[in-house]
Design a protein around this motif. Structure first.
Motif, PDB file in Angstrom:
ATOM      1  N   GLY A 355       0.813  -1.221   0.000  1.00 25.95           N
ATOM      2  CA  GLY A 355       0.000   0.000   0.000  1.00 25.95           C
ATOM      3  C   GLY A 355       0.838   1.258   0.000  1.00 25.95           C
ATOM      4  N   ASP A 356       2.162   1.120   0.097  1.00 32.19           N
ATOM      5  CA  ASP A 356       3.065   2.267   0.086  1.00 32.19           C
ATOM      6  C   ASP A 356       2.936   3.024  -1.244  1.00 32.19           C
ATOM      7  OD1 ASP A 356       5.084   3.999   0.775  1.00 32.19           O
ATOM      8  OD2 ASP A 356       6.707   2.664   0.146  1.00 32.19           O
ATOM      9  N   GLY A 357       2.699   4.341  -1.185  1.00 31.88           N
ATOM     10  CA  GLY A 357       2.622   5.162  -2.400  1.00 31.88           C
ATOM     11  C   GLY A 357       1.239   5.265  -3.013  1.00 31.88           C
ATOM     12  N   MET A 358       0.226   4.657  -2.388  1.00 31.87           N
ATOM     13  CA  MET A 358      -1.124   4.674  -2.960  1.00 31.87           C
ATOM     14  C   MET A 358      -1.696   6.094  -3.005  1.00 31.87           C
ATOM     15  SD  MET A 358      -1.846   1.721  -4.038  1.00 31.87           S
ATOM     16  CE  MET A 358      -3.570   1.950  -4.391  1.00 31.87           C
ATOM     17  N   GLY A 359      -1.397   6.898  -1.994  1.00 32.65           N
ATOM     18  CA  GLY A 359      -1.876   8.288  -1.972  1.00 32.65           C
ATOM     19  C   GLY A 359      -1.344   9.069  -3.163  1.00 32.65           C
ATOM     20  N   ASP A 360      -0.044   8.883  -3.447  1.00 32.10           N
ATOM     21  CA  ASP A 360       0.581   9.563  -4.596  1.00 32.10           C
ATOM     22  C   ASP A 360      -0.075   9.121  -5.904  1.00 32.10           C
ATOM     23  OD1 ASP A 360       2.314  10.736  -2.840  1.00 32.10           O
ATOM     24  OD2 ASP A 360       3.937   9.296  -3.170  1.00 32.10           O
ATOM     25  N   PHE A 361      -0.400   7.828  -5.971  1.00 36.86           N
ATOM     26  CA  PHE A 361      -1.039   7.289  -7.183  1.00 36.86           C
ATOM     27  C   PHE A 361      -2.396   7.967  -7.419  1.00 36.86           C
ATOM     28  CE2 PHE A 361      -4.180   4.062  -8.679  1.00 36.86           C
ATOM     29  CZ  PHE A 361      -3.786   4.022 -10.017  1.00 36.86           C
ATOM     30  N   LEU A 362      -3.233   8.040  -6.354  1.00 38.25           N
ATOM     31  CA  LEU A 362      -4.564   8.637  -6.485  1.00 38.25           C
ATOM     32  C   LEU A 362      -4.463  10.123  -6.834  1.00 38.25           C
ATOM     33  CD1 LEU A 362      -6.363   6.868  -3.503  1.00 38.25           C
ATOM     34  CD2 LEU A 362      -6.602   6.342  -5.927  1.00 38.25           C
ATOM     35  N   ASP A 363      -3.477  10.803  -6.244  1.00 39.52           N
ATOM     36  CA  ASP A 363      -3.261  12.225  -6.559  1.00 39.52           C
ATOM     37  C   ASP A 363      -2.905  12.392  -8.037  1.00 39.52           C
ATOM     38  OD1 ASP A 363      -3.761  12.889  -3.960  1.00 39.52           O
ATOM     39  OD2 ASP A 363      -1.654  13.170  -3.394  1.00 39.52           O
ATOM     40  N   ALA A 364      -2.039  11.506  -8.545  1.00 39.22           N
ATOM     41  CA  ALA A 364      -1.586  11.591  -9.948  1.00 39.22           C
ATOM     42  C   ALA A 364      -2.755  11.358 -10.912  1.00 39.22           C
ATOM     43  CB  ALA A 364      -0.474  10.577 -10.207  1.00 39.22           C
ATOM     44  N   VAL A 365      -3.618  10.367 -10.575  1.00 44.57           N
ATOM     45  CA  VAL A 365      -4.798  10.090 -11.417  1.00 44.57           C
ATOM     46  C   VAL A 365      -5.714  11.316 -11.435  1.00 44.57           C
ATOM     47  CG1 VAL A 365      -6.912   8.708 -11.609  1.00 44.57           C
ATOM     48  CG2 VAL A 365      -4.736   7.578 -11.118  1.00 44.57           C
ATOM     49  N   THR A 366      -5.934  11.904 -10.254  1.00 39.61           N
ATOM     50  CA  THR A 366      -6.801  13.082 -10.164  1.00 39.61           C
ATOM     51  C   THR A 366      -6.232  14.232 -10.993  1.00 39.61           C
ATOM     52  OG1 THR A 366      -7.401  12.412  -7.921  1.00 39.61           O
ATOM     53  CG2 THR A 366      -7.926  14.672  -8.538  1.00 39.61           C
ATOM     54  N   ARG A 367      -4.908  14.462 -10.868  1.00 37.65           N
ATOM     55  CA  ARG A 367      -4.256  15.544 -11.637  1.00 37.65           C
ATOM     56  C   ARG A 367      -4.407  15.315 -13.136  1.00 37.65           C
ATOM     57  NH1 ARG A 367      -0.043  15.138  -7.984  1.00 37.65           N
ATOM     58  NH2 ARG A 367       1.214  13.994  -9.510  1.00 37.65           N
ATOM     59  N   ALA A 368      -4.201  14.047 -13.554  1.00 37.04           N
ATOM     60  CA  ALA A 368      -4.292  13.718 -14.988  1.00 37.04           C
ATOM     61  C   ALA A 368      -5.695  13.986 -15.515  1.00 37.04           C
ATOM     62  CB  ALA A 368      -3.907  12.259 -15.215  1.00 37.04           C
ATOM     63  N   LEU A 369      -6.703  13.643 -14.714  1.00 42.01           N
ATOM     64  CA  LEU A 369      -8.098  13.864 -15.131  1.00 42.01           C
ATOM     65  C   LEU A 369      -8.424  15.361 -15.170  1.00 42.01           C
ATOM     66  CD1 LEU A 369      -9.851  10.993 -13.161  1.00 42.01           C
ATOM     67  CD2 LEU A 369      -9.730  11.196 -15.651  1.00 42.01           C
ATOM     68  N   GLU A 370      -7.894  16.102 -14.189  1.00 40.61           N
ATOM     69  CA  GLU A 370      -8.163  17.552 -14.147  1.00 40.61           C
ATOM     70  C   GLU A 370      -7.446  18.263 -15.287  1.00 40.61           C
ATOM     71  OE1 GLU A 370     -10.270  19.208 -12.223  1.00 40.61           O
ATOM     72  OE2 GLU A 370     -10.858  17.308 -11.297  1.00 40.61           O
ATOM     73  N   ALA A 371      -6.207  17.838 -15.565  1.00 40.78           N
ATOM     74  CA  ALA A 371      -5.395  18.496 -16.606  1.00 40.78           C
ATOM     75  C   ALA A 371      -6.036  18.365 -17.971  1.00 40.78           C
ATOM     76  CB  ALA A 371      -3.995  17.896 -16.624  1.00 40.78           C
ATOM     77  N   GLU A 372      -6.837  17.307 -18.128  1.00 42.79           N
ATOM     78  CA  GLU A 372      -7.449  17.049 -19.428  1.00 42.79           C
ATOM     79  C   GLU A 372      -8.590  18.029 -19.708  1.00 42.79           C
ATOM     80  OE1 GLU A 372      -9.216  13.403 -22.004  1.00 42.79           O
ATOM     81  OE2 GLU A 372      -9.449  13.348 -19.847  1.00 42.79           O
ATOM     82  N   LYS A 373      -9.066  18.692 -18.660  1.00 37.14           N
ATOM     83  CA  LYS A 373     -10.247  19.558 -18.818  1.00 37.14           C
ATOM     84  C   LYS A 373      -9.888  20.907 -19.444  1.00 37.14           C
ATOM     85  CE  LYS A 373     -13.283  17.603 -15.349  1.00 37.14           C
ATOM     86  NZ  LYS A 373     -14.038  17.805 -14.127  1.00 37.14           N
ATOM     87  N   HIS A 374     -10.812  21.416 -20.229  1.00 38.90           N
ATOM     88  CA  HIS A 374     -10.669  22.770 -20.787  1.00 38.90           C
ATOM     89  C   HIS A 374     -12.030  23.457 -20.686  1.00 38.90           C
ATOM     90  CE1 HIS A 374     -12.177  20.220 -24.025  1.00 38.90           C
ATOM     91  NE2 HIS A 374     -12.671  21.306 -24.594  1.00 38.90           N
ATOM     92  N   GLU A 375     -12.019  24.792 -20.732  1.00 41.27           N
ATOM     93  CA  GLU A 375     -13.281  25.529 -20.558  1.00 41.27           C
ATOM     94  C   GLU A 375     -13.815  26.006 -21.906  1.00 41.27           C
ATOM     95  OE1 GLU A 375     -14.523  27.716 -16.677  1.00 41.27           O
ATOM     96  OE2 GLU A 375     -13.625  29.221 -18.009  1.00 41.27           O
ATOM     97  N   THR A 376     -15.114  25.881 -22.073  1.00 37.03           N
ATOM     98  CA  THR A 376     -15.778  26.288 -23.310  1.00 37.03           C
ATOM     99  C   THR A 376     -17.064  27.021 -22.939  1.00 37.03           C
ATOM    100  OG1 THR A 376     -15.065  24.160 -24.214  1.00 37.03           O
ATOM    101  CG2 THR A 376     -16.591  25.415 -25.560  1.00 37.03           C
ATOM    102  N   GLU A 377     -17.469  27.961 -23.805  1.00 35.90           N
ATOM    103  CA  GLU A 377     -18.783  28.597 -23.599  1.00 35.90           C
ATOM    104  C   GLU A 377     -19.785  27.928 -24.531  1.00 35.90           C
ATOM    105  OE1 GLU A 377     -20.436  32.933 -24.328  1.00 35.90           O
ATOM    106  OE2 GLU A 377     -19.252  32.857 -22.478  1.00 35.90           O
ATOM    107  N   VAL A 378     -20.922  27.511 -23.977  1.00 39.23           N
ATOM    108  CA  VAL A 378     -21.945  26.811 -24.751  1.00 39.23           C
ATOM    109  C   VAL A 378     -23.234  27.631 -24.725  1.00 39.23           C
ATOM    110  CG1 VAL A 378     -23.354  24.706 -24.904  1.00 39.23           C
ATOM    111  CG2 VAL A 378     -20.955  24.544 -24.212  1.00 39.23           C
ATOM    112  N   ALA A 379     -23.813  27.869 -25.921  1.00 39.44           N
ATOM    113  CA  ALA A 379     -25.086  28.596 -26.007  1.00 39.44           C
ATOM    114  C   ALA A 379     -26.208  27.601 -26.296  1.00 39.44           C
ATOM    115  CB  ALA A 379     -25.014  29.643 -27.111  1.00 39.44           C
ATOM    116  N   LEU A 380     -27.260  27.609 -25.484  1.00 38.01           N
ATOM    117  CA  LEU A 380     -28.385  26.690 -25.672  1.00 38.01           C
ATOM    118  C   LEU A 380     -29.698  27.482 -25.709  1.00 38.01           C
ATOM    119  CD1 LEU A 380     -27.520  23.833 -23.122  1.00 38.01           C
ATOM    120  CD2 LEU A 380     -27.249  23.743 -25.599  1.00 38.01           C
ATOM    121  N   GLY A 381     -30.588  27.059 -26.625  1.00 34.99           N
ATOM    122  CA  GLY A 381     -31.914  27.690 -26.683  1.00 34.99           C
ATOM    123  C   GLY A 381     -32.788  27.178 -25.553  1.00 34.99           C
ATOM    124  N   PHE A 382     -33.910  27.881 -25.306  1.00 33.43           N
ATOM    125  CA  PHE A 382     -34.805  27.476 -24.210  1.00 33.43           C
ATOM    126  C   PHE A 382     -35.381  26.071 -24.427  1.00 33.43           C
ATOM    127  CE2 PHE A 382     -35.173  32.201 -23.669  1.00 33.43           C
ATOM    128  CZ  PHE A 382     -34.638  32.231 -22.390  1.00 33.43           C
TER     129      PHE A 382
END
Length: 424
Positions: A355-382
């Motif tokens: 179990g040694d290093g499991m915290g680092d592993f979960l942090d790395a997965v979270t960072r990788a998932l967050e890094a993949e995100k980008h922001e976009t503006e979306v326009a939707l009709g009613f």
């Protein structure tokens, strides 16, 4: 395929080290891997193993006559019943060696097929193994040795006696392959439905890949508490297993455990097991688990990277290298590895066992998932309430404004989520 009984078969493993082969692997680790492959089969006892140096391959018998005699005497003295040759053996070579030694012989492809047959658990896995085995058997009919006992004169090389039997066998195999393909198509369609259902779930997919026996299933079990078979043997997992997991920071992901990769995987099996690796193509993050304590770890990693490349994994998919089994490394070497990994965000050292290093592993997965995100503006009709609800259900909306034409939303998402939204 293999019938299980209580009889333990005495086996001997040979790794032919062919000097003229430019791509030959380092013989000692290759032999160790072949012995581990053999150990993955039940009711088999490896009583001996050796590297056999060869200048060139002998077309009829693989080895020279002196070496065949020497090995034959050893097999007889040790009551060997099965010889495993870690490499390709032609049908003619197989028949001649079996006759000379009075043993059953399997080449690398035959051995891996036996293991796959023994391990496959899902309907799809079983069908894929059957298809791979039949494709392999079909190639063994080329020289017609299977039915030599029934032939009178002529070897069936150019027609004549025996050819009818070969053709009948080949036709029977082809008919069987067509039948299996139909069954497999149905199973794959069912999997497609499951995959589409999963695509509607907002959880990202994290795929564990790696060389066989790198510790993927042990890591998977530690993360999920799942009872996935995780033994210290090659090919312990042959069917992708998926579980939803909530990471420590509350992020929910689908974790996928895949079949182990191996160098020189027979072509029949690359084709047959492609579908079991499809989950990797759909992954948001790929975690390449390595047995960093293995002397051939770098060569194994190269093999995995090559297979991922051949599968067509997009360059945009984030990949992490998980250096597993650090508990097996001496303290000073471990410190050096951990220092190296600390300089690279894409590398994590851990021990899935302790179990040694499991915290680092979960942090790395979270960072990788967050890094993949980008922001976009979306326009939707009613009138596009369903699309708006889809974005909110997945927690993708960071801001929203309304005007006379509809909604303007700021959305933080991955490319995969953006593509899913575009298909709505």
């Amino acid at each position: 395929m293999k019938e299980h009984d209580t009889h333990v078969t005495r086996a001997w493993v040979l790794h032919p080290d062919i000097k003229s082969d430019q791509d030959r692997r380092t013989p000692e680790p290759a032999l160790a891997e072949a012995v581990a492959l053999a150990a993955a089969l039940p009711d088999l006892e490896v009583v001996g193993a050796e590297v056999v140096g060869l200048r060139n391959v002998q077309p009829g018998k693989l080895f020279g006559s002196g070496k065949i005699e020497e090995l034959g005497a050893r097999f007889k003295a040790e009551d060997v019943e099965l010889v495993l040759v870690d490499g390709p053996v032609t049908p003619v070579q197989q028949r001649n060696l079996e006759k000379d030694w009075g043993v059953k012989l399997l080449d690398r492809t035959g051995l891996i097929l036996e293991i796959f047959s023994d391990r496959a658990a899902t309907r799809e896995g079983v069908l894929q193994v059957e298809m791979a085995a039949l494709s392999y058997q079909r190639t063994r009919l080329v020289r017609a040795w299977t039915h030599l006992e029934r032939q009178r004169g002529g070897l069936g090389f150019v027609g004549g006696p025996g050819e009818t039997q070969i053709e009948a066998d080949r036709r029977a195999i082809d008919d069987q392959l067509v039948r299996l393909r139909r069954q497999l198509d149905k199973v794959v369609k069912t999997r497609d439905l499951h995959r589409k259902a999963r695509a509607k779930v907002p959880f990202p997919i994290v795929a564990l890949v790696g060389y066989t026996n790198a510790g993927k299933s042990t890591l998977f079990n530690r993360l999920t508490g799942a009872e996935v078979m995780a033994k210290d043997m090659l090919f312990a997992t042959l069917d992708p297993t998926m579980r939803a997991v909530e990471l420590d920071n509350g992020l929910e992901v689908i974790l996928s455990d895949t079949v182990g990769f191996i160098s020189d995987l027979p072509t029949e099996l690359v084709a047959a097991f492609r579908a079991t690796l499809e989950e990797v193509l759909a992954a948001d993050v790929i975690c390449h688990v390595r047995d960093i304590s293995h002397e051939g770890s770098e060569e194994q990693a190269e093999d995995v990277r090559a297979i991922l490349g051949s599968l067509g994994v997009p360059d945009s998919t984030p990949q992490l290298e998980i250096w597993n089994k650090i508990d097996r490394i001496a303290a000073e070497d471990r410190a050096a590895l951990q220092a190296r990994a600390a300089r690279d965000d894409a590398i994590v050292t851990l021990s899935a066992v302790t179990g040694d290093g499991m915290g680092d592993f979960l942090d790395a997965v979270t960072r990788a998932l967050e890094a993949e995100k980008h922001e976009t503006e979306v326009a939707l009709g009613f009138g596009e309430g369903r699309k708006r609800a889809w974005l909110f259900e997945r927690g993708l909306v960071t801001d929203e404004a309304q005007d006379e034409t509809g909604y303007r939303l700021k959305v933080a998402w991955s490319r995969k989520q953006e593509a899913q939204f575009a298909r709505l």
